[in-house]
Design a protein around this motif. Structure first.
Motif, PDB file in Angstrom:
ATOM      1  N   HIS A   1      50.850   7.627  -7.193  1.00  0.00           N
ATOM      2  CA  HIS A   1      49.718   6.680  -7.335  1.00  0.00           C
ATOM      3  C   HIS A   1      50.362   5.381  -7.951  1.00  0.00           C
ATOM      4  CE1 HIS A   1      46.569   9.867  -6.982  1.00  0.00           C
ATOM      5  NE2 HIS A   1      47.469  10.561  -7.634  1.00  0.00           N
TER       6      HIS A   1
ATOM      7  N   SER B   1      41.682  14.092  -2.839  1.00  0.00           N
ATOM      8  CA  SER B   1      41.317  13.299  -4.024  1.00  0.00           C
ATOM      9  C   SER B   1      41.915  12.089  -4.565  1.00  0.00           C
ATOM     10  CB  SER B   1      41.818  14.309  -5.138  1.00  0.00           C
ATOM     11  OG  SER B   1      43.043  14.830  -5.193  1.00  0.00           O
ATOM     12  N   MET B   2      42.977  11.632  -3.340  1.00  0.00           N
ATOM     13  CA  MET B   2      43.606  10.442  -3.405  1.00  0.00           C
ATOM     14  C   MET B   2      43.129   9.296  -3.042  1.00  0.00           C
ATOM     15  SD  MET B   2      47.245  12.488  -2.481  1.00  0.00           S
ATOM     16  CE  MET B   2      48.086  10.913  -2.391  1.00  0.00           C
ATOM     17  N   THR B   3      43.524   8.093  -3.193  1.00  0.00           N
ATOM     18  CA  THR B   3      42.961   6.933  -2.819  1.00  0.00           C
ATOM     19  C   THR B   3      44.098   6.709  -1.554  1.00  0.00           C
ATOM     20  OG1 THR B   3      44.386   5.414  -4.234  1.00  0.00           O
ATOM     21  CG2 THR B   3      42.125   6.254  -4.956  1.00  0.00           C
ATOM     22  N   SER B   4      43.687   5.334  -1.090  1.00  0.00           N
ATOM     23  CA  SER B   4      44.170   4.647   0.251  1.00  0.00           C
ATOM     24  C   SER B   4      45.621   4.406  -0.129  1.00  0.00           C
ATOM     25  CB  SER B   4      43.606   3.950   0.969  1.00  0.00           C
ATOM     26  OG  SER B   4      43.100   2.572  -0.055  1.00  0.00           O
ATOM     27  N   GLU B   5      45.897   3.964  -1.273  1.00  0.00           N
ATOM     28  CA  GLU B   5      47.120   3.265  -1.774  1.00  0.00           C
ATOM     29  C   GLU B   5      48.097   4.408  -2.487  1.00  0.00           C
ATOM     30  OE1 GLU B   5      46.285   0.664  -5.089  1.00  0.00           O
ATOM     31  OE2 GLU B   5      45.276  -0.758  -3.768  1.00  0.00           O
ATOM     32  N   SER B   6      47.400   5.697  -2.616  1.00  0.00           N
ATOM     33  CA  SER B   6      48.189   6.833  -3.007  1.00  0.00           C
ATOM     34  C   SER B   6      49.014   7.221  -1.591  1.00  0.00           C
ATOM     35  CB  SER B   6      47.619   7.643  -3.781  1.00  0.00           C
ATOM     36  OG  SER B   6      46.765   7.250  -4.631  1.00  0.00           O
TER      37      SER B   6
ATOM     38  N   ARG C   1      39.826   8.298  -9.842  1.00  0.00           N
ATOM     39  CA  ARG C   1      40.674   7.721  -8.580  1.00  0.00           C
ATOM     40  C   ARG C   1      41.444   6.346  -9.223  1.00  0.00           C
ATOM     41  NH1 ARG C   1      39.621   9.358  -3.426  1.00  0.00           N
ATOM     42  NH2 ARG C   1      37.914  10.842  -3.221  1.00  0.00           N
ATOM     43  N   ASN C   2      40.883   5.349  -9.419  1.00  0.00           N
ATOM     44  CA  ASN C   2      41.707   4.025  -9.925  1.00  0.00           C
ATOM     45  C   ASN C   2      40.985   3.663 -11.347  1.00  0.00           C
ATOM     46  OD1 ASN C   2      43.539   3.946  -7.864  1.00  0.00           O
ATOM     47  ND2 ASN C   2      41.834   2.491  -6.477  1.00  0.00           N
TER      48      ASN C   2
END
Length: 608
Positions: free
Chosen positions: A227, A248-253, A384-385
């Motif tokens: 992340h 469970s991850m974001t687009s940046e991860s 998330r963030n």
């Protein structure tokens, strides 16, 4: 109504909320000459119909000689009796239903049940009949529970209370299915897109990447959840489903593919990971766990070990840190409000283990104003963030941080970690009859050849092939020394093969800085014997061996030395000399020499 009940066949007691009641009696009857005031709650919706009136009514539409009225009455009586029998059996067996419906309330079972057939069929006694409305409700419930799991397209229009069919609790959780696209990055920033099934675990994906990229399969490859926005990363456990983690991850991860030698190192050397002063039992105030029973207590769910010690804890939403005495148990992470007391009234919950994961903080100290460099974080899966929702922690040294993070994994996954550790060991045991060393897929496609005769031949005997390889290696070194004596360029000259051949090795990383070498070893696990070689930044003609021992990183300079007009490399001021770096590494893999331990695990990177 007393005179009426003497001539009526009373079918049962009547509920208060019944809408309409039809009473049959023999003969003809005029409803206007009867008072119904004694039937509370029913009122004028009672219809008393005589069988003679029923006969005349029926004969208006059908010929009388075509109908056996007595048989019709008997059929109606038997229908009522069968209805009562089925209702009684159904009431008694409600606790055995297995469609997910709960047992009926006790109010449904307060009526006395008939104990014999005589009591069930006696005409002079009232018989209890379950209301048809209740049967309809039960039928509707059973029909609802048997409906297929259709997702609700408009969840905002239907609440679970008003729409039990579409409620989330009515159906089992659907497992993911189909194919998914996963993008995986190597440490050089290059990525590869792969298509995987929904049930592929992290171990299966690593094995797939090892095969596709012709890597050495030494069971040390890992998939890393990274992340960048939060500055966190962790290695996935081998049994975790990659698709579920990606959800469970974001687009940046992103996922990283790299080595991790320390994933199961605590099973081999538990005392190096769990200092004696940090491990204790929850029930005892000052008791310690014997070293021989250390791992057994962690893996046994009935035992109650704990990790205790001081940690710096960052306050939620602030940049300030507090030094607290913390306890890590199976139920969660706690801190003591009164010194080092472990009494329940002095403990407060910091973080839960069930729905969280432990991450390493890879950002610098200045970002979080951390008191030390040994940071780690407990991140809830729902976060998330949101940095404010993270539980940031700091340890005094690297050994303490490793102890806390390893204990977190053991408390959360338990015996699953041991099973993950034993799977490659079992596979290695099955393949133990193959004496050849572990090699990559491309190396396994090579064969030994003999060109001493007129026609080349394949060497099938493995002993002969090994001796031929050793002879070839000695002959190559003799040729290089002879060329040096005759005036050819030095083996360490940039134009010679000996001076550049080490740059093709996986353990050599060129102009890597001291800080970058520390970072690389930290990422791949601080285990004894992990090493890499790099160019020296202070001396352009020297090299540096970076080695990890007892979770500490040490650096050894490799200097040039001259003897009889020849240049050699040495770690110990010329006591042991080598013609090139490959020869030096091969020697210290087999011998410790002046080093604190042998070279075991090369710190490598792979390009996808």
């Amino acid at each position: 109504m007393r005179g009426l009940t003497a001539n009526l066949k009373v079918l049962g007691t009547y509920p208060k909320d019944i809408d309409e009641l039809i009473i049959f009696r023999r003969g003809s009857m005029t409803s206007g000459s009867t008072s119904f005031s004694s039937l509370d709650g029913i009122g004028s919706n009672i219809h008393v119909v005589g069988f003679d009136d029923l006969t005349s009514l029926y004969s208006s539409s059908c010929p009388i000689d075509d109908v056996d009225l007595e048989a019709l009455v008997n059929d109606m009586n038997s229908s009522f009796e069968s209805l009562y029998t089925s209702c009684s059996v159904q009431t008694e067996s409600t606790s055995l239903l297995h469609n997910g419906q709960p047992p009926r309330p006790a109010a449904y079972h307060t009526h006395a049940q008939p104990t014999s057939q005589h009591q069930r069929l006696c005409r002079s006694q009232p018989m209890h009949i379950l209301a048809v409305r209740r049967l309809q409700e039960e039928d509707q419930q059973y029909r609802t529970s048997s409906l297929p799991a259709i997702p609700n397209p408009f969840p905002e229009l239907c609440s679970p209370a008003s729409s039990p069919t579409l409620s989330s609790g009515s159906f089992p959780q659907c497992q993911p299915s189909g194919k998914y696209i996963i993008k995986i990055f190597s440490e050089d920033g290059m990525g590869k897109v792969v298509e995987i099934p929904a049930d592929m675990t992290a171990r299966d994906l690593c094995q797939f990447l090892v095969y596709k990229n012709h890597c050495v399969d030494d069971n040390s490859w890992a998939l890393v959840e990274h992340h960048p926005a939060l500055g966190l990363e962790r290695c996935l456990e081998d049994h975790e489903l990659v698709v579920q983690v990606q959800a469970s991850m974001t687009s940046e991860s992103k996922f990283l593919f790299r080595k991790n030698y320390a994933k199961y190192e605590f099973f081999k050397n538990p005392l190096n990971f769990f200092p004696e002063q940090m491990v204790a039992l929850c029930q005892e105030t000052s008791g310690t766990i014997p070293p021989s029973q250390l791992l057994q207590n962690f893996l046994n769910s009935s035992s109650c070990p704990e990790i205790q010690g001081y940690l710096y804890v960052k306050e939620m939403g602030r940049k300030s840190w507090k030094k607290l005495y913390v306890f890590l148990r199976r139920s969660g992470l706690y801190f003591s409000t009164k010194g080092t007391s472990k009494e329940p009234r002095h403990l407060q919950l910091l973080a839960d283990l069930e729905d969280s994961n432990v991450f390493t903080v890879i950002t610098g100290r200045k970002l979080h104003n951390a008191p030390t460099d040994f940071k780690f974080c407990i991140k809830p899966n729902k976060v998330r963030n949101e940095v404010k929702e993270l539980r940031m922690l700091c340890a005094e040294d690297e050994q303490s941080r490793t102890c806390w993070m390893t204990a977190f994994r053991l408390f959360k996954y338990g015996i699953l970690l041991y099973q993950n550790y034993k799977i490659p060991q079992q596979r290695k045991t099955l393949l133990s009859h193959f004496s050849a060393p572990v090699r990559s897929v491309s190396e396994n496609s090579l064969v030994a050849m003999d060109f001493s005769g007129r026609i080349g031949r394949v060497i099938d005997n493995p002993v002969e092939a090994q001796s031929a390889a050793m002879e070839e290696g000695h002959a190559w070194r003799k040729r290089s020394q002879r060329m040096n004596i005759l005036g050819s360029p030095s083996p360490l000259h940039a134009s010679s093969l000996s001076g550049v051949i080490h740059r093709t090795q996986l353990w050599f990383h060129g102009r890597l800085s001291r800080e970058e070498s520390h970072k690389m070893i930290n990422q791949q696990g601080r285990v004894d014997g992990m090493f890499l070689l790099r160019d020296s930044q202070s001396n352009p003609k020297a090299f540096v061996l970076t080695l990890c021992h007892h979770q500490k990183i040490k650096h050894f300079q490799i200097l040039l030395c001259e003897e009889d007009g020849q240049m050699f490399l040495s770690l110990d001021d010329g006591a042991t000399k080598f013609t090139d770096l490959i020869q030096l590494v091969e020697f210290y893999v087999l011998n410790r020499g002046v080093l604190p331990c042998k070279l075991k695990h090369p710190c490598t990177t792979v390009a996808l």
